[in-house]
Design an enzyme around this catalytic site. Structure first.
Site, PDB file in Angstrom:
ATOM      1  CG  ASN A   7      34.633  39.340  21.072  1.00  0.00           C
ATOM      2  OD1 ASN A   7      34.633  40.479  21.511  1.00  0.00           O
ATOM      3  ND2 ASN A   7      34.249  38.308  21.799  1.00  0.00           N
ATOM      4  CG  HIS A  10      39.364  43.585  23.902  1.00  0.00           C
ATOM      5  ND1 HIS A  10      38.679  43.165  25.010  1.00  0.00           N
ATOM      6  CD2 HIS A  10      40.455  42.798  23.830  1.00  0.00           C
ATOM      7  CE1 HIS A  10      39.317  42.166  25.569  1.00  0.00           C
ATOM      8  NE2 HIS A  10      40.409  41.912  24.867  1.00  0.00           N
ATOM      9  CG  HIS A  43      30.505  38.230  26.767  1.00  0.00           C
ATOM     10  ND1 HIS A  43      31.544  37.524  27.331  1.00  0.00           N
ATOM     11  CD2 HIS A  43      29.428  37.969  27.552  1.00  0.00           C
ATOM     12  CE1 HIS A  43      31.106  36.866  28.401  1.00  0.00           C
ATOM     13  NE2 HIS A  43      29.829  37.135  28.556  1.00  0.00           N
ATOM     14  NE  ARG A  45      32.385  39.592  31.848  1.00  0.00           N
ATOM     15  CZ  ARG A  45      33.129  38.475  31.903  1.00  0.00           C
ATOM     16  NH1 ARG A  45      33.763  38.043  30.843  1.00  0.00           N
ATOM     17  NH2 ARG A  45      33.259  37.814  33.015  1.00  0.00           N
ATOM     18  NE  ARG A  49      34.526  42.172  33.174  1.00  0.00           N
ATOM     19  CZ  ARG A  49      35.255  41.104  33.495  1.00  0.00           C
ATOM     20  NH1 ARG A  49      36.283  40.769  32.744  1.00  0.00           N
ATOM     21  NH2 ARG A  49      34.986  40.386  34.546  1.00  0.00           N
ATOM     22  CD  GLU A  70      31.582  35.386  24.282  1.00  0.00           C
ATOM     23  OE1 GLU A  70      32.095  35.787  23.216  1.00  0.00           O
ATOM     24  OE2 GLU A  70      32.221  35.248  25.333  1.00  0.00           O
ATOM     25  CB  THR A 101      35.146  33.478  28.485  1.00  0.00           C
ATOM     26  OG1 THR A 101      34.325  34.594  28.174  1.00  0.00           O
ATOM     27  CG2 THR A 101      34.280  32.282  28.812  1.00  0.00           C
ATOM     28  CD  GLU A 151      33.259  30.466  20.212  1.00  0.00           C
ATOM     29  OE1 GLU A 151      32.154  30.998  19.956  1.00  0.00           O
ATOM     30  OE2 GLU A 151      34.239  31.108  20.624  1.00  0.00           O
ATOM     31  CG  HIS A 191      39.262  32.293  24.700  1.00  0.00           C
ATOM     32  ND1 HIS A 191      40.415  32.651  25.332  1.00  0.00           N
ATOM     33  CD2 HIS A 191      38.255  32.881  25.380  1.00  0.00           C
ATOM     34  CE1 HIS A 191      40.111  33.401  26.375  1.00  0.00           C
ATOM     35  NE2 HIS A 191      38.813  33.571  26.421  1.00  0.00           N
TER      36      HIS A 191
END
Ligand code: PXP
Length: 236
Positions: A7, A10, A43, A45, A49, A70, A101, A151, A191
């Site tokens: 992922n 970040h 992701h 969003r 962000r 995502e 999340t 998931e 996660h």
């Protein structure tokens, strides 16, 4: 074999801190694939962000393994997903104030809406994974609404501190894995997984892919520090 999906959100978070171009999540995706990741997750969003629309469109062009987008199942983002055509979407709940999340989708509460969204994705040949808490009833509901994957939310396992709670949370993941396998659902998890806690989850029967972001980006920022400082000192 359990494979790794990286992922890269970040990386985009760091870029957005200055609003410029660096670091580019696309470059991180290429490096992650070169290092052996078999999937890239990003992701998009609603509040944009971190990952931006441009990132998702370009990731679709450059990812050579598979792109897992995502997203919250909102009309706006569904429209973008069917335009991008990622290999898979992972549907997650989204709340404005959350840092990340927080919980899984409440599949049973939203069966009709989810089934409708999943039908749209199926029409576009996009696989659909539902991010759910390790709850057997949610797995059964995921099957009913037509998901191809689930998931399992490993945040509860990752946050557990004493050995008894860790074992209990791992037990829930294993029980859910059995049910997902029985129902023919492809099984992913993610996660909060890190270098210390990932082993037992990777060993769960039928576990196909683990989606990991924070721990990898955090470690890369540290193990890359020495080289980055050395390069700057050399310039000075
Ligand atoms: N899977 C889902 C559905 C997520 O929302 C996240 C966080 O963006 C991850 C996996 C990766 O979690 P982490 O960044 O803690 O590794």
């Amino acid at each position: 074999m359990t494979t790794l999906g990286v992922n890269i959100d970040h990386i985009a978070t760091i870029r957005q801190a200055r609003g410029g171009h660096d670091p580019d999540p696309l470059q991180a995706a290429v490096l992650a694939e070169l290092a052996g990741a078999l999937g890239i997750t990003a992701h998009l969003r609603e509040d944009r962000r971190h990952i931006q629309d441009r990132d998702i469109y370009l990731l679709k062009q450059i990812v050579t393994t598979h792109l897992n987008m995502e997203m919250a199942p909102t009309q706006e983002i569904i429209k973008i997903a069917v335009d991008v055509l990622p290999y898979m979407v992972t549907l997650v709940p989204e709340h404005r104030q959350e840092l990340t999340t927080e919980g899984g989708l409440a599949v049973r509460e939203k069966e009709r809406d989810l089934a409708k969204a999943i039908e749209t994705f199926r029409d576009h040949k996009i696989l659909v994974s539902l991010f759910i808490d390790p709850d057997i009833n949610e797995i059964k509901a995921a099957k009913r609404v037509g998901a191809t994957h689930v998931e399992l939310h490993t945040g509860y396992y990752s946050n557990a501190t004493d050995p008894l709670s860790v074992a209990e949370e791992l037990g829930k993941l294993k029980d859910c894995a059995l049910v997902a396998n029985k129902y023919g659902l492809n099984l992913n998890a993610g996660h909060g997984l890190n270098y210390l806690n990932v082993g037992p989850v990777a060993e769960i029967d039928g576990m196909q892919e683990l989606n990991i972001g924070h721990a990898i980006v955090a470690r890369s920022s540290l193990i890359g520090m020495e080289a980055a400082v050395r390069d700057m000192v050399a310039l000075l």
